[in-house]
Design a protein around this motif. Sequence first.
Motif, mmCIF file in Angstrom:
data_model
loop_
_atom_site.group_PDB
_atom_site.id
_atom_site.type_symbol
_atom_site.label_atom_id
_atom_site.label_comp_id
_atom_site.label_asym_id
_atom_site.label_seq_id
_atom_site.Cartn_x
_atom_site.Cartn_y
_atom_site.Cartn_z
ATOM 1 N N THR A 49 9.228 -6.366 40.372
ATOM 2 C CA THR A 49 7.919 -5.738 40.533
ATOM 3 C C THR A 49 7.176 -6.443 41.652
ATOM 4 N N ARG A 52 0.060 -6.526 43.456
ATOM 5 C CA ARG A 52 -0.727 -5.352 43.824
ATOM 6 C C ARG A 52 -0.998 -5.271 45.314
ATOM 7 N N TYR A 94 11.759 -5.643 31.786
ATOM 8 C CA TYR A 94 10.764 -4.914 32.580
ATOM 9 C C TYR A 94 9.634 -5.861 32.955
ATOM 10 N N SER A 96 5.749 -5.822 35.176
ATOM 11 C CA SER A 96 4.725 -5.052 35.892
ATOM 12 C C SER A 96 3.493 -5.917 36.064
ATOM 13 N N THR A 98 -0.782 -5.928 36.340
ATOM 14 C CA THR A 98 -1.958 -5.144 35.963
ATOM 15 C C THR A 98 -2.683 -4.628 37.199
ATOM 16 N N ARG A 99 -3.503 -3.604 37.000
ATOM 17 C CA ARG A 99 -4.194 -2.950 38.123
ATOM 18 C C ARG A 99 -5.080 -3.909 38.891
ATOM 19 N N CYS A 141 9.791 -1.458 28.157
ATOM 20 C CA CYS A 141 8.926 -1.100 29.276
ATOM 21 C C CYS A 141 7.515 -1.519 28.922
ATOM 22 N N VAL A 143 3.564 -1.013 30.849
ATOM 23 C CA VAL A 143 2.794 -0.554 32.006
ATOM 24 C C VAL A 143 1.335 -0.372 31.610
ATOM 25 N N HIS A 191 11.588 4.266 29.202
ATOM 26 C CA HIS A 191 10.696 4.029 30.338
ATOM 27 C C HIS A 191 9.569 5.055 30.353
ATOM 28 N N HIS A 246 10.662 8.871 37.105
ATOM 29 C CA HIS A 246 9.688 8.705 38.189
ATOM 30 C C HIS A 246 9.106 10.062 38.581
ATOM 31 N N TRP A 336 17.857 -1.968 39.610
ATOM 32 C CA TRP A 336 16.431 -1.832 39.906
ATOM 33 C C TRP A 336 16.194 -1.610 41.396
ATOM 34 N N GLU A 338 12.915 -1.099 44.256
ATOM 35 C CA GLU A 338 11.490 -1.072 44.602
ATOM 36 C C GLU A 338 11.345 -0.645 46.050
#
Length: 345
Positions: A49, A52, A94, A96, A98-99, A141, A143, A191, A246, A336, A338
Amino acid sequence: MSFLVHVSSSESRQIHAFVLDAETGALRSLEVIDVPGSGAPTRGNIPLTWSRDGKVLYAQIRIAPYPLSAFVIDPTSGKLRLLQTVALPAPMAYLSVTRNGRFLLAASYDDALLTVNRLEASGRVSVPGLQTLTTPPKAHCIVEAPFGPFVYATSVDGEAILVYRLNEASGHLEDLAPSTTVTRPHSGPRHLVFHPTLDRLYCVNEHAGSVAAYSVERESGMLKELQYESIVPADFSGRALGADIHLTRDGALLYASVRKTNSISAFHIDPATGALLRAGEFDVEAYPRGFAIEPNGRFLLCAGQQSNHLAVYAIKLATGALSQVGRYPVGMRPSWIEIVPAPAG
């Protein structure tokens, strides 16, 4: 314009980096990076991942002591440099971010847990972690919703999608009541992906080989199933091993892969309701555990975990059809993928 493509391969413990031509779909090899870890092949996959801001790539080896590595991207060449390696408490399926870019979320399939770590401004991962939560079996997963502050996680054998409220200041995941959406029996939620503009969440189911669409209640975070579609032939039996899911960035098309059938199914998405309309099924690389769609929505890239190749497919936007435009060798047991914009330099 061009994009960087990174493909992790678990058995060779490598990340293959390419430059993707956004006009033609052609790939140019950039580098091969060894991921720090033990000499044994890592289990399952090497999850990846990005931070941001797109400056740091995170990868974990799923063999004790479960090292998580952070790689910094060179703003001129686009190549990666190892910044840090730390140990996480479990092998993660998995990762990820955070925003707000402040916390790294992880889900462990083997140990049935979720973790939260703080991220420093430099991209370094702070240890020990902030929080560890137990889940029903085989978490796969995790998210955050694009509208926040809710975080969703799947439990494959628990037949559930878990929902938490993210404390955006502390990073802690707070329990809700109710906090679980029970999925259909024998589905195996794996997912998740959110629609970019609608309050819709889509889930690919590992056991059944299906896709489920849910409405999302923004105030409570709760889910309600709206639609359920099979992505395997009617005469298929056994565990389908549905894998990845996706959407194109505009939310017009959804794709989901099934390992046992070596295929990816496509659906049109109704722009008003988020409903799925089947567009077709397409043969892809053997055992398509992971795939990705580049930001312009013109190309889909699929890793064949059994073929040790990465294939590029042009997306026909009107129909959702896939047609192969290139195929490239990568490491052993790739999964994976990206894709991020290449540095301007």
